[in-house]
Design a protein around this motif. Structure first.
Motif, PDB file in Angstrom:
ATOM      1  N   LEU A  86       0.786  -1.230   0.000  1.00  0.00           N
ATOM      2  CA  LEU A  86       0.000   0.000   0.000  1.00  0.00           C
ATOM      3  C   LEU A  86       0.824   1.289   0.000  1.00  0.00           C
ATOM      4  CD1 LEU A  86      -2.697   1.541   0.212  1.00  0.00           C
ATOM      5  CD2 LEU A  86      -2.517   1.286   2.702  1.00  0.00           C
ATOM      6  N   HIS A 224     -10.587   5.401   4.997  1.00  0.00           N
ATOM      7  CA  HIS A 224      -9.957   4.077   5.019  1.00  0.00           C
ATOM      8  C   HIS A 224      -9.674   3.665   6.464  1.00  0.00           C
ATOM      9  CE1 HIS A 224      -8.879   5.800   1.063  1.00  0.00           C
ATOM     10  NE2 HIS A 224      -8.908   4.555   0.618  1.00  0.00           N
ATOM     11  N   GLU A 227      -6.158  -1.084   6.668  1.00  0.00           N
ATOM     12  CA  GLU A 227      -5.933  -1.792   5.414  1.00  0.00           C
ATOM     13  C   GLU A 227      -4.623  -2.553   5.418  1.00  0.00           C
ATOM     14  OE1 GLU A 227      -5.547  -0.745   0.599  1.00  0.00           O
ATOM     15  OE2 GLU A 227      -5.953   0.837   2.059  1.00  0.00           O
ATOM     16  N   ASN A 228      -3.582  -1.971   6.035  1.00  0.00           N
ATOM     17  CA  ASN A 228      -2.227  -2.480   5.880  1.00  0.00           C
ATOM     18  C   ASN A 228      -1.485  -2.340   7.212  1.00  0.00           C
ATOM     19  OD1 ASN A 228       0.700  -1.284   5.428  1.00  0.00           O
ATOM     20  ND2 ASN A 228       0.345  -2.709   3.738  1.00  0.00           N
ATOM     21  N   HIS A 264     -11.930  -1.328   3.604  1.00  0.00           N
ATOM     22  CA  HIS A 264     -10.960  -2.395   3.877  1.00  0.00           C
ATOM     23  C   HIS A 264     -11.196  -3.101   5.204  1.00  0.00           C
ATOM     24  CE1 HIS A 264      -9.158  -1.118   0.224  1.00  0.00           C
ATOM     25  NE2 HIS A 264      -8.894   0.082   0.705  1.00  0.00           N
ATOM     26  N   CYS A 265     -10.883  -2.476   6.351  1.00  0.00           N
ATOM     27  CA  CYS A 265     -11.222  -3.077   7.652  1.00  0.00           C
ATOM     28  C   CYS A 265     -10.729  -4.520   7.757  1.00  0.00           C
ATOM     29  CB  CYS A 265     -12.730  -3.027   7.882  1.00  0.00           C
ATOM     30  SG  CYS A 265     -13.442  -1.377   7.765  1.00  0.00           S
ATOM     31  N   ILE A 266      -9.478  -4.734   7.385  1.00  0.00           N
ATOM     32  CA  ILE A 266      -8.940  -6.101   7.339  1.00  0.00           C
ATOM     33  C   ILE A 266      -8.420  -6.553   8.696  1.00  0.00           C
ATOM     34  CG2 ILE A 266      -7.217  -7.601   6.259  1.00  0.00           C
ATOM     35  CD1 ILE A 266      -7.214  -5.595   3.894  1.00  0.00           C
ATOM     36  N   HIS A 285     -15.762  -3.954   1.819  1.00  0.00           N
ATOM     37  CA  HIS A 285     -14.841  -5.027   1.450  1.00  0.00           C
ATOM     38  C   HIS A 285     -14.406  -4.824  -0.002  1.00  0.00           C
ATOM     39  CE1 HIS A 285     -12.875  -8.786   1.188  1.00  0.00           C
ATOM     40  NE2 HIS A 285     -13.897  -9.562   0.882  1.00  0.00           N
ATOM     41  N   SER A 289      -8.527  -5.385  -4.513  1.00  0.00           N
ATOM     42  CA  SER A 289      -7.498  -4.472  -4.017  1.00  0.00           C
ATOM     43  C   SER A 289      -6.678  -5.112  -2.908  1.00  0.00           C
ATOM     44  CB  SER A 289      -8.154  -3.193  -3.506  1.00  0.00           C
ATOM     45  OG  SER A 289      -7.240  -2.394  -2.805  1.00  0.00           O
ATOM     46  N   ASN A 290      -7.360  -5.767  -1.973  1.00  0.00           N
ATOM     47  CA  ASN A 290      -6.661  -6.354  -0.836  1.00  0.00           C
ATOM     48  C   ASN A 290      -5.720  -7.472  -1.258  1.00  0.00           C
ATOM     49  OD1 ASN A 290      -8.166  -4.594   0.688  1.00  0.00           O
ATOM     50  ND2 ASN A 290      -9.664  -6.123   1.319  1.00  0.00           N
ATOM     51  N   SER A 295      -2.603  -6.879   1.062  1.00  0.00           N
ATOM     52  CA  SER A 295      -3.012  -6.245   2.314  1.00  0.00           C
ATOM     53  C   SER A 295      -3.574  -7.246   3.313  1.00  0.00           C
ATOM     54  CB  SER A 295      -4.044  -5.154   2.029  1.00  0.00           C
ATOM     55  OG  SER A 295      -3.488  -4.128   1.247  1.00  0.00           O
ATOM     56  N   ASP A 315     -12.499  -0.285  -5.472  1.00  0.00           N
ATOM     57  CA  ASP A 315     -11.273   0.411  -5.058  1.00  0.00           C
ATOM     58  C   ASP A 315     -10.298   0.653  -6.211  1.00  0.00           C
ATOM     59  OD1 ASP A 315      -9.630   1.731  -3.248  1.00  0.00           O
ATOM     60  OD2 ASP A 315      -8.515  -0.079  -2.735  1.00  0.00           O
TER      61      ASP A 315
END
Length: 421
Positions: A86, A224, A227-228, A264-266, A285, A289-290, A295, A315
């Motif tokens: 990212l 965001h 994410e990372n 994102h919210c990973i 989600h 991208s993820n 990510s 995204d």
């Protein structure tokens, strides 16, 4: 049909009133009056005797898609820098591309291409980031309005830790944001949304001002979140007094005080997931991208089970397509990958993923994304190959989602008006 917003459709109809069920009708009817759906029926309705009937025999009619997180200026960099993660990707590509939109002529060159493809892909509702540039953001909004698409658009705010060409004066940025809000807040389709890029690129002063604008005008927020791992660590260093990444947004009135989308919210703890459910903040989600930026894999099932509102986003340009069926498939695939190591996390069903890409996202805009009485007539008409005509309507949708293309989408409507025909 371009100006006709009252008619009856006759064809194969499918939608998801809830995440667990499809409603499908073979050779069914949908009545549209003044841009609203007034009935869906298996038999020919009385309205067909007084309204034009559009014959969609052998075609599939479904709700339009909702893309709840995308970066319009990154359209031109799709596929670039996918070997990066990212923060390096932002520095290597995005923060070099977005300054070009300081020139309104560049916006007039690129944004029409983006808007046309968005409509062609069947996305009838979307929430998007523009850039820091007020005039170029207005150009994007004008194009979306002319096309007839439903959208929330954010003039991005960045006043620290950014490329020099993308670092704003705080007071000037807030003033431009308020002017943008005032211009677009009453448009019937295209509306403003508060858009701090992410915590590392905005000061406490900027977030204070943005929170005040959200409250003053009662408009939604997007940004965001988690994410990372490198991004999360940077937030901890910048705001050590806050327990979580999300706590920074919450402290400044940017986390559920008005409707809020967080992309994102990973990498969230169980407590953070519970906070998202309690505050009603949406998790967007973005599976392509993820994966592209390595990510991570969003814990979709955990979030749904906890009561978090989850929707889907492309995204772009970290994602590489505007075509939402691909995101539906990737969301299912990511959930299957997670389930291998975490058997308690059952994979998404197609009905769930389709619901996330239609009704779940559409409800952020009001009553759109489903074929229920009184809802907006936002829908797609897609071709079904001859060799699939004998399949059930559910099977025809499966074929379209997994194997169809944007070229199979013949017509797209918003409020009963054609945006692709």
């Amino acid at each position: 049909m371009e100006k006709q917003t009252s008619f009856v459709l006759h064809g194969n109809i499918i939608y998801t009133p809830d995440k667990d069920n499809f409603i499908s009708l073979k050779n069914g009817y949908m009545v549209v009056e003044d841009g609203k759906i007034t009935a869906v029926a298996a038999e020919k309705p009385a309205a067909a005797d007084r309204l034009p009937v559009k014959d969609c025999h052998g075609q599939l009619i479904m709700p339009g898609f909702a893309d709840m997180h995308l970066h319009a200026p990154q359209y031109i960099q799709i596929g670039m820098g996918m070997d990066y993660k990212l923060l390096d990707w932002l520095d290597g590509y995005t923060f070099k591309e977005e300054p070009k939109f300081a020139d309104p002529a560049y916006a007039r060159e690129i944004y029409p291409l983006f808007v046309d493809e968005l409509a062609s892909c069947g996305t009838t509702s979307s929430t998007m980031f523009a850039t820091i540039h007020q005039e170029s953001t207005d150009i994007l909004c004008d194009l979306l309005a002319q096309k007839g698409l439903r959208a929330y658009v954010g003039k991005v705010n960045m006043d620290t830790n950014s490329a020099p060409a993308l670092t704003e004066d705080t007071a000037s940025s807030l003033q431009a944001t308020e002017e943008f809000i005032s211009k677009w807040q009453n448009h019937p389709l295209v509306k403003p949304i508060i858009t701090p890029r992410f915590v590392p690129s905005v000061t406490a002063e900027m977030m204070t001002g943005l929170g005040e604008l959200a409250k003053k005008y009662q408009i939604p927020v997007q940004s965001h979140l988690s994410e990372n791992p490198g991004e999360i660590q940077l937030v901890k260093e910048l705001f050590p007094e806050d327990k979580y990444y999300m706590s920074v947004y919450e402290r400044f009135g940017l986390f559920g005080q008005t409707p809020t989308l967080m992309a994102h919210c990973i990498h969230l703890s169980a407590e953070e997931i519970a906070i998202m459910a309690q505050t009603g903040v949406y998790a967007v989600h973005c599976p392509a991208s993820n994966l592209n930026l390595s990510s991570g894999l969003m814990p979709m099932r955990k979030m749904l089970d906890a009561g978090v509102k989850v929707v889907l986003g492309s995204d772009i340009g970290a994602g590489h397509t505007l075509y939402m069926p691909h995101e539906i498939v990737r969301a299912i695939e990511v959930s299957k990958i997670r389930s291998i190591a975490n058997p308690a996390e059952t994979p998404l069903k197609l009905s769930e993923a389709f619901y996330l890409a239609t009704k779940a996202g559409g409800e952020f805009f009001g009553q759109t994304g489903s074929f229920e009485q009184g809802w907006a007539a936002d829908f797609l008409i897609t071709d079904v190959p001859a060799y699939q005509q004998e399949r059930t309507v559910d099977e025809q949708l499966q074929y379209f989602i997994y194997h169809g293309t944007a070229q199979d989408i013949r017509e797209v409507y918003v409020n009963g008006l054609a945006v692709k025909k």
